[in-house]
Enzyme design. Structure first.
Site, PDB file in Angstrom:
ATOM      1  N   CYS A  43      12.784   6.979  -0.992  1.00  0.00           N
ATOM      2  CA  CYS A  43      14.225   7.069  -1.105  1.00  0.00           C
ATOM      3  C   CYS A  43      14.743   7.788   0.132  1.00  0.00           C
ATOM      4  CB  CYS A  43      14.620   7.864  -2.340  1.00  0.00           C
ATOM      5  SG  CYS A  43      16.381   8.189  -2.384  1.00  0.00           S
TER       6      CYS A  43
ATOM      7  N   ASN B 246       9.631   4.695   4.511  1.00  0.00           N
ATOM      8  CA  ASN B 246       9.283   3.749   5.571  1.00  0.00           C
ATOM      9  C   ASN B 246      10.520   3.016   6.061  1.00  0.00           C
ATOM     10  OD1 ASN B 246       6.268   3.646   5.747  1.00  0.00           O
ATOM     11  ND2 ASN B 246       6.488   3.264   3.557  1.00  0.00           N
TER      12      ASN B 246
ATOM     13  N   ARG C 277       0.835  -1.195   0.000  1.00  0.00           N
ATOM     14  CA  ARG C 277       0.000   0.000   0.000  1.00  0.00           C
ATOM     15  C   ARG C 277       0.877   1.255   0.000  1.00  0.00           C
ATOM     16  NH1 ARG C 277      -0.574   4.630   2.784  1.00  0.00           N
ATOM     17  NH2 ARG C 277      -0.119   3.488   4.706  1.00  0.00           N
ATOM     18  N   ASP C 278       1.625   1.455   1.059  1.00  0.00           N
ATOM     19  CA  ASP C 278       2.376   2.700   1.219  1.00  0.00           C
ATOM     20  C   ASP C 278       3.525   2.781   0.211  1.00  0.00           C
ATOM     21  OD1 ASP C 278       3.051   5.130   2.270  1.00  0.00           O
ATOM     22  OD2 ASP C 278       3.629   4.403   4.244  1.00  0.00           O
TER      23      ASP C 278
ATOM     24  N   HIS D 243       9.081   6.301   9.926  1.00  0.00           N
ATOM     25  CA  HIS D 243       9.856   6.517   8.701  1.00  0.00           C
ATOM     26  C   HIS D 243      11.335   6.637   9.055  1.00  0.00           C
ATOM     27  CE1 HIS D 243       6.380   7.963   5.886  1.00  0.00           C
ATOM     28  NE2 HIS D 243       6.155   6.790   6.429  1.00  0.00           N
TER      29      HIS D 243
ATOM     30  N   HIS E  78       3.917   3.618  13.238  1.00  0.00           N
ATOM     31  CA  HIS E  78       4.332   3.656  11.834  1.00  0.00           C
ATOM     32  C   HIS E  78       5.470   4.675  11.728  1.00  0.00           C
ATOM     33  CE1 HIS E  78       3.436   3.662   7.389  1.00  0.00           C
ATOM     34  NE2 HIS E  78       3.954   4.877   7.492  1.00  0.00           N
TER      35      HIS E  78
END
Lengths: 309, 309
Positions: free
Chosen positions: B244, B253, B14-15, B213, B211
């Site tokens: 990136c 992520n 998804r992400d 990053h 979640h």
């Protein structure tokens, strides 16, 4: 308000430069060291007293020590592989000398052709030399326990052996020991358990620093694990110089810029100004245009919310 | 012996896929999802029920939910932006639906053209829909608090606001809330203080996942900070797909491979087999040959000392 002071010990001029093929001109090294100092770094490992035939990149270490000594309040650190190196370090006037001792004897034999017993003999000889100096001229003497978290040759390094070597280094005359994840094998749980084990044996005041690599991406997580337990000195290399994180076998020191960002964002006091750090990075980049520099924060930029106080 | 079970929730399909220009063929997505399942992943966000005109890359979400439902024991998760998306998720048979709510209202308005009040209306409407279903067909309903650690538009997001929105989401009918570092601004101290603040308001059983990053290199350090406090679900994206780490603005992520390595090395149980994870990475790489994949462990290799038990 920031209360905890953390020392970021910059090892790029030694660990970074020894790992690359290019030789950085001495004047550029001096400019870089001064720029790091201007950014607020107060401990810099400027070189290594090894024969120029072995590491021609570091042949100017003596001149760099002399230059770095002109910067007030800077702890000028050097690596020494043996008594001869320590003599040169004392002559030059280094404030701190570190002798690496690989916990993997296989690695020690391959790297410096010496057994643990032979290395401990060197440590005792260095301690005698330093003991003969007046206290004001006596550098701080650290034993760096390399491959403490595992070895690419031997594999597992038993924690018991690391503890025993830490005790042996202190008994042989080191003021302090440091743990070094030479191979980038460490994980946060291992960092914590090994710190606790060594502290239990030699005391917390004998182990205050850790040298971490980011080879497998865990460098800052390992740093956090160490900080949580009370480690107050962390080695790092500007731009991750000398270690490509994507190249197996490369050293891959944790990146000074990213480490300082993490520490300052957490409210810990490094005394380092981020803008100054980027200025020093520019000096480095200009002097070694062919060398890749790493670091996520220099590329992504600081968060809008980041304020240095 | 490993006792703590950590859920690594794979959000790459998804992400990751929503952040790249390439459209991955549906058959390849199915192969990738199956390969992730074969590696041991038991929660996968397979897509998002948004109009195909908005995200053509995810237009096949319904078919992917149907495929993923054939994999026994897998929690099939999807993102839904509104009631309409939730209706589609229910029809398809998703086990978990997450609605993102940006703590920055500026970001919410820009991203989904809705105020906080309007988003909470959607949450209430979804909760009514789910409440009308028999329990066996009712998906778990999560509210994802995005930009919880700061916003590129608003800058600082006051923790008080995150706490209030967490309370509002629960009051509106969410089973659980999650914290999302959409902007890669978080640091470990902030992760800890915000988790504690939200837990104090809604209870620990209402916030179990985060979640993160890796935009500024702190992804795994933040994960460690969350794990230390008891977080048991961590989102990650295979190969860091779609982000990136060296491109400002990219999602970035945390990389599934590196996270799983850290967790397993620490002795935490993910149920994920590293070799299987590399096999899934190969499926992904073959399907999207032009997309860069990230991750330090896949490139450096596992330590010689790493043993999965």
């Amino acid at each position: 308000m920031k209360t905890t002071r953390i020392t970021v010990s910059e090892v790029g001029p030694r660990d970074g430069l020894q790992s690359i093929a290019s030789v950085m001109p001495t004047d550029a090294k001096k400019r870089w060291i001064s720029a790091l100092y201007d950014a607020g770094l107060r401990e810099i490992e400027v070189g290594s007293f090894v024969p120029a035939a072995v590491l021609p990149q570091l042949a100017d270490t003596r001149e760099l020590v002399e230059h770095a000594r002109t910067l007030p309040g800077l702890t000028v650190a050097v690596l020494v592989p043996n008594l001869r190196g320590a003599e040169a370090a004392v002559t030059a006037g280094a404030h701190k000398v570190t002798i690496p001792l690989s916990c993997s004897e296989t690695h020690s034999l391959k790297n410096v052709r010496r057994t643990h017993a032979q290395m401990l003999d060197e440590v005792r000889a260095i301690a005698r030399l330093l003991g003969s100096l007046p206290p004001s001229q006596r550098p701080h003497f650290e034993g760096g326990l390399s491959t403490a978290f595992g070895c690419t040759l031997e594999g597992l390094v038993p924690p018991r052996r690391v503890v025993e070597l830490a005790e042996a280094l202190i008994a042989a005359g080191c003021d302090e020991v440091g743990l070094s994840d030479t191979t980038g094998y460490a994980d946060p749980a291992q960092v914590r358990s090994l710190l606790r084990a060594v502290w239990a044996a030699v005391g917390r005041e004998r182990l205050k620093g850790i040298h971490l690599h980011n080879t497998r991406g865990l460098g800052l997580a390992n740093a956090l694990a160490a900080l949580d337990l009370g480690i107050t000195t962390l080695d790092a290399s500007q731009g991750g110089l000398g270690g490509c994180p994507f190249a197996p076998g490369a050293s891959g020191n944790i990146v000074t810029e990213d480490l300082v960002f993490m520490l300052e964002a957490m409210g810990l006091d490094t005394g380092i100004d981020f803008a100054g750090l980027l200025a020093a990075r520019a000096v480095l980049a200009a002097a070694l245009p062919a060398e890749p520099l790493y670091g996520m924060v220099p590329l992504a930029g600081l968060p809008k919310t980041f304020v240095q106080t």
